[in-house]
Design an enzyme around this catalytic site. Structure first.
Site, PDB file in Angstrom:
ATOM      1  N   ASP A  89       0.842  -1.192   0.000  1.00  0.00           N
ATOM      2  CA  ASP A  89       0.000   0.000   0.000  1.00  0.00           C
ATOM      3  C   ASP A  89       0.880   1.245   0.000  1.00  0.00           C
ATOM      4  O   ASP A  89       1.888   1.303   0.720  1.00  0.00           O
ATOM      5  CB  ASP A  89      -0.922   0.011   1.221  1.00  0.00           C
ATOM      6  CG  ASP A  89      -2.006   1.064   1.098  1.00  0.00           C
ATOM      7  OD1 ASP A  89      -2.991   0.807   0.388  1.00  0.00           O
ATOM      8  OD2 ASP A  89      -1.863   2.145   1.699  1.00  0.00           O
ATOM      9  N   ILE A  90       0.518   2.230  -0.825  1.00  0.00           N
ATOM     10  CA  ILE A  90       1.262   3.495  -0.871  1.00  0.00           C
ATOM     11  C   ILE A  90       0.853   4.346   0.334  1.00  0.00           C
ATOM     12  O   ILE A  90      -0.337   4.614   0.530  1.00  0.00           O
ATOM     13  CB  ILE A  90       0.990   4.244  -2.177  1.00  0.00           C
ATOM     14  CG1 ILE A  90       1.346   3.376  -3.386  1.00  0.00           C
ATOM     15  CG2 ILE A  90       1.761   5.554  -2.216  1.00  0.00           C
ATOM     16  CD1 ILE A  90       1.004   4.009  -4.722  1.00  0.00           C
ATOM     17  N   GLU A 127      -4.753   2.298  -4.500  1.00  0.00           N
ATOM     18  CA  GLU A 127      -3.302   2.432  -4.343  1.00  0.00           C
ATOM     19  C   GLU A 127      -2.679   1.185  -3.754  1.00  0.00           C
ATOM     20  O   GLU A 127      -1.546   1.210  -3.267  1.00  0.00           O
ATOM     21  CB  GLU A 127      -2.976   3.645  -3.468  1.00  0.00           C
ATOM     22  CG  GLU A 127      -3.355   3.506  -2.009  1.00  0.00           C
ATOM     23  CD  GLU A 127      -4.808   3.871  -1.721  1.00  0.00           C
ATOM     24  OE1 GLU A 127      -5.129   4.063  -0.540  1.00  0.00           O
ATOM     25  OE2 GLU A 127      -5.619   3.963  -2.668  1.00  0.00           O
TER      26      GLU A 127
END
Length: 335
Positions: free
Chosen positions: A195-196, A238
């Protein structure tokens, strides 16, 4: 529950809520719970969106069916040509048999007429075969083109348009196949959930166009960091996922940390203004497949490790071995 939340009694809505109550689709459960937590009403638009996202027929699927129908029609025409050719060959064979019988009783004077008749039948058969050859050649070219169209549609249907990675549909298929191979051959299998960090804040601050560039940057780094039978996918928003066959947990953690460090070493630059917008970091969770477990449990364990990495400060890799009793806490997906 549908009555309690004012959801119309529609067949599509029944399908969505049955799957939600039965907990058959983790992503659907997550989506519905998110709407409930936000206190939103289940309007017609929201209900239709839930059905389309999780049960609806996509445009790609409709196009695949259309191409499939065209291939069926082309094959049917080929079969029709072959039936016609077979009938012509049978008729020609019967004519030859008749001529053979007539040769036994005809006088020499009538042989010229008989031979001309045989030649006429032969010329007719040659023409039929020539037409068949042309039709088969045309149909073969058409089927080849349709096959290319079908292959292209399949690629589009299983590829995320923005990042070029596998999409969620292909990820599900690849994970099932990898787990089956792992079970049958008793091989290791690991999964990375990525995950960003603070991506929602970045998007809100700098806009979706630059947000898309960040997604492409992360996807390119992931793609360059895997090999062989590994499958990298955009899991949603994302979030990314990587399936690592023949990989034990400690090696998967090493792969994850390499990706994390590569992304963190790069600066996000606004090419138009030259402004440095900051650093992109990743939180990554790693899990190893346990023989006999459900795929949902496997993904959930990697997700829990991902959430743990966020709780521990982000920009780090955590594995299932690091999970603690606090792993049940929930975090906003954009954070």
């Amino acid at each position: 529950m549908m009555d309690r939340h004012g959801v119309p009694a529609h067949p599509n809505n029944f399908m969505v809520w049955y799957a939600f109550v039965a907990d058959r689709n983790p992503d659907l459960t997550k989506a519905v719970n998110g709407i409930l937590r936000a206190g939103q009403k289940f309007s017609d638009d929201i209900c239709a969106d839930l059905y389309e996202r999780f049960f609806g027929t996509s445009q790609h699927e409709a196009e695949l069916r259309a191409v499939g129908k065209r291939i069926e029609d082309a094959v049917a025409r080929v079969l029709e040509y072959l039936v016609t050719a077979n009938a012509g060959a049978a008729q020609y064979g019967e004519a030859l048999q008749n001529f053979s019988g007539e040769l036994e009783v005809k006088d020499a004077a009538d042989l010229g007429v008989l031979v001309r008749s045989i030649l006429d039948e032969t010329k007719m058969m040659i023409e039929v075969n020539r037409q068949l050859e042309q039709r088969l050649e045309t149909s073969s070219s058409e089927i080849a083109r349709l096959r290319e169209d079908l292959d292209q549609l399949k690629r589009e249907a299983t590829t995320d348009a923005l990042t070029g990675l596998a999409n969620r549909k292909l990820f599900d298929v690849a994970l099932r196949e990898a787990a089956l191979e792992s079970e049958e051959e008793r091989k290791f299998l690991s999964l990375l959930m990525i995950d960003i960090d603070f991506f929602k804040n970045f998007n809100d601050t700098h806009g979706h166009m630059l947000g898309d560039q960040v997604l492409k940057l992360v996807a390119r780094t992931i793609s360059d960091s895997i090999k062989g039978k590994d499958t990298a996918a955009r899991y949603g928003g994302e979030e990314f996922a990587i399936i690592l066959p023949d990989t034990r947990l400690k090696d998967a953690v090493a792969v994850a940390d390499n990706i994390r460090r590569l992304v963190a070493s790069r600066k996000v630059l606004n090419r138009r203004t030259g402004q440095v917008l900051g650093q992109v970091t990743l939180s990554i969770g790693v899990a190893e497949y346990e023989f006999g477990e459900t795929l949902g449990a496997f993904v959930h364990r990697a997700d829990e490790a991902l959430y743990l990495s966020k709780r521990q400060g982000r920009n780090r890799v955590m594995s299932q071995d690091d999970l603690t009793s606090t792993s049940h806490l929930e975090f906003d997906d954009g954070e």
